[in-house]
Design an enzyme around this catalytic site. Structure first.
Site, PDB file in Angstrom:
ATOM      1  N   CYS A   1       1.318  -1.140  -2.210  1.00 49.67           N
ATOM      2  CA  CYS A   1       0.557  -1.190  -0.954  1.00 49.67           C
ATOM      3  C   CYS A   1      -0.037   0.177  -0.614  1.00 49.67           C
ATOM      4  CB  CYS A   1       1.446  -1.596   0.222  1.00 49.67           C
ATOM      5  SG  CYS A   1       2.638  -2.875  -0.144  1.00 49.67           S
ATOM      6  N   ASP A   2       0.732   1.225  -0.801  1.00 50.21           N
ATOM      7  CA  ASP A   2       0.353   2.515  -0.217  1.00 50.21           C
ATOM      8  C   ASP A   2       0.041   3.621  -1.223  1.00 50.21           C
ATOM      9  OD1 ASP A   2       0.739   1.384   2.276  1.00 50.21           O
ATOM     10  OD2 ASP A   2       2.849   1.910   2.341  1.00 50.21           O
TER      11      ASP A   2
ATOM     12  N   CYS B   1       6.628   0.586  -0.339  1.00 49.76           N
ATOM     13  CA  CYS B   1       5.829  -0.242  -1.258  1.00 49.76           C
ATOM     14  C   CYS B   1       4.724   0.572  -1.908  1.00 49.76           C
ATOM     15  CB  CYS B   1       5.248  -1.435  -0.489  1.00 49.76           C
ATOM     16  SG  CYS B   1       4.148  -2.448  -1.481  1.00 49.76           S
TER      17      CYS B   1
END
Ligand code: NAP
Length: 311
Positions: free
Chosen positions: A136-137, A133
Site C-alpha cells: 500500500c505505502d 503494508c
C-alpha cells in the site's frame, strides 16, 4: 423477532462491497460495522492502488464512499460490535449487546489486524511514516532509508518489495536467527539494498504528527544498550491476526486462525455462512481483493437464499 435475510459482520472493503451487492439484490442487509468502522483502511492515508482513483484517495474517504453506496441501495449500517454468534440452530442468531438478531445467511467480513508493537509513538505515527503494508505505502518511499520490523516471511517479502523504491532497507529483528523460510532469507540476504540489524527491538518511534516519523529508538536485546536510528519510514511486519475470536468454536478455521472457504467460493463449512476479505485470506490481503471476495460472498448468499426459498 424478525428474521433478516442477510447479516454482514464487518465493514472493510469486503463487508461493504458485500453490502452493496446484497442491497442491490433487494436483500436489505444489515451491516454490523464494529467499533473501528471501515476496517484497516481507516488507518491509512493515501490509497493509490485502488482502481478507479487515478489521483489516489484517502482511506477513510474511500470507506465513507463505499458505506454511502451500500446505504443508497438500502443497507443498514450499525456501528456496533457483534459479541457472539450462535450457528447451532437455524436461522442463525447473533448477539449485539442486549439485542439478538436472526438471519438466514451471514457474511463474515471481520478482516485481520496487523500485529503492532504497542510501543510509544506507534499510534500517533501510523500512516505518518509508519505503516503495516508495503504494497500500500511502499511507493511513498522512493530513494529513502527505511526500516522493516520483523524476522518472518512477511518481513522478508515486504523488505524485498520495498527495495524497488527505497535507497536502503534495514530489517530490525529481535533475535540473531530469522524465523523466515530459508528461501526468503536467502533472497533478502542477497539483495544489495537490504541490511540487517539483529538482536534489536524497537522501543519507541520518534517524530511528531506534523512532521511524521524521524527515527526509531532501539534496544539491544543482549547488551540492553539503547540507540537511535534515523528513519524515513518504518514498516511493521510481525504478522497478522485474523479477527475470528467470536467464531472459533462454531466454524472451520485453519491452523493460523483464518476461516476456511470452499474452493473458489466464499462458502464456509456451514450452510448459509460465507466469509470474505482478510478473515479468510492470508495471501493477498489487498483492499481490492477483499472487495472482490465481498462481491462473491453476496452472490453466494443470494444464490443460497434463492435455492433455500427463505422468506
Ligand atoms: P511470523 O512467521 O509469525 O513472523 C513474525 C515475526 O515477527 C517473527 O520473526 C517474530 O520474532 C517477530 N515478532 C513478533 N512479535 C514481535 C514483537 N512484539 N517485537 C518484535 N518482533 C516481533 O509472521 P509472518 O512473517 O507474517 O508470517 C505468517 C505466515 O505467513 C507464516 O506461515 C509465513 O511463512 C507465511 N508467509 C509466507 C510468505 C511467502 O512465502 N511468500 C510471505 C508472508 C507470509 P521471533 O522470530 O523472535 O518470534
Amino acid at each position: 423477532m424478525k428474521n433478516n435475510k442477510i447479516i454482514i459482520i464487518g465493514s472493510g472493503p469486503a463487508g461493504l462491497t458485500a453490502a452493496i451487492y446484497a442491497a442491490r439484490a433487494n436483500l436489505s442487509p444489515i451491516v454490523f460495522e464494529g467499533f473501528q468502522a471501515g476496517g484497516q483502511l481507516t488507518m491509512t492515508t493515501d490509497v493509490e492502488n485502488f482502481p478507479g482513483f487515478p489521483d489516489g484517495v484517502q482511506g477513510p474517504e474511500l470507506m465513507d464512499m463505499l458505506r454511502n453506496q451500500a446505504k443508497r441501495f438500502g443497507a443498514t449500517c450499525i456501528m456496533k460490535n457483534v459479541d457472539s454468534v450462535n450457528f447451532s440452530s437455524y436461522p442463525y442468531s447473533i448477539q449485539v449487546g442486549e439485542d439478538v438478531y436472526k438471519a438466514h445467511s451471514i457474511i463474515i467480513a471481520t478482516g485481520a489486524s496487523a500485529k503492532l508493537l504497542g510501543i510509544k509513538g506507534e499510534e500517533i505515527l501510523m500512516g505518518r511514516g509508519l505503516s503495516t503494508c508495503a504494497t500500500c505505502d511502499g511507493f511513498f518511499y522512493k530513494d529513502k532509508n527505511i526500516h522493516v520490523i520483523g524476522g518472518g516471511d512477511s518481513a522478508m517479502e515486504e523488505s524485498i518489495f520495498l527495495t524497488k523504491f527505497a535507497k536502503k532497507v534495514t530489517i530490525i529483528h529481535r533475535r540473531d536467527k530469522l524465523r523466515a523460510s530459508k528461501i526468503m532469507e536467502d533472497r533478502a540476504r542477497s539483495n544489495p539494498k537490504i541490511e540487517f540489524l539483529l538482536n534489536n527491538s524497537p522501543i519507541e518511534f520518534l517524530g511528531s504528527a506534523d512532521k511524521g516519523l524521524s527515527g526509531i529508538k532501539i534496544k539491544n536485546i543482549i547488551t540492553s544498550e539503547t540507540n537511535q536510528v534515523e528513519s524515513d519510514g518504518a514498516f511493521i511486519a510481525i504478522g497478522h491476526n485474523p479477527n475470528t475470536q467470536i467464531f472459533k468454536n462454531s466454524i472451520e478455521i485453519d491452523t493460523n486462525g483464518y476461516i476456511n472457504t470452499l474452493g473458489k467460493s466464499s462458502m464456509t463449512n456451514l450452510k448459509g455462512v460465507f466469509a470474505c476479505g482478510d478473515v479468510q485470506d492470508s495471501i493477498y490481503r489487498q483492499a481490492i481483493t477483499a472487495a472482490g471476495s465481498g462481491c462473491m460472498a453476496a452472490i453466494d448468499a443470494e444464490r443460497f437464499l434463492e435455492e433455500n426459498q427463505k422468506e
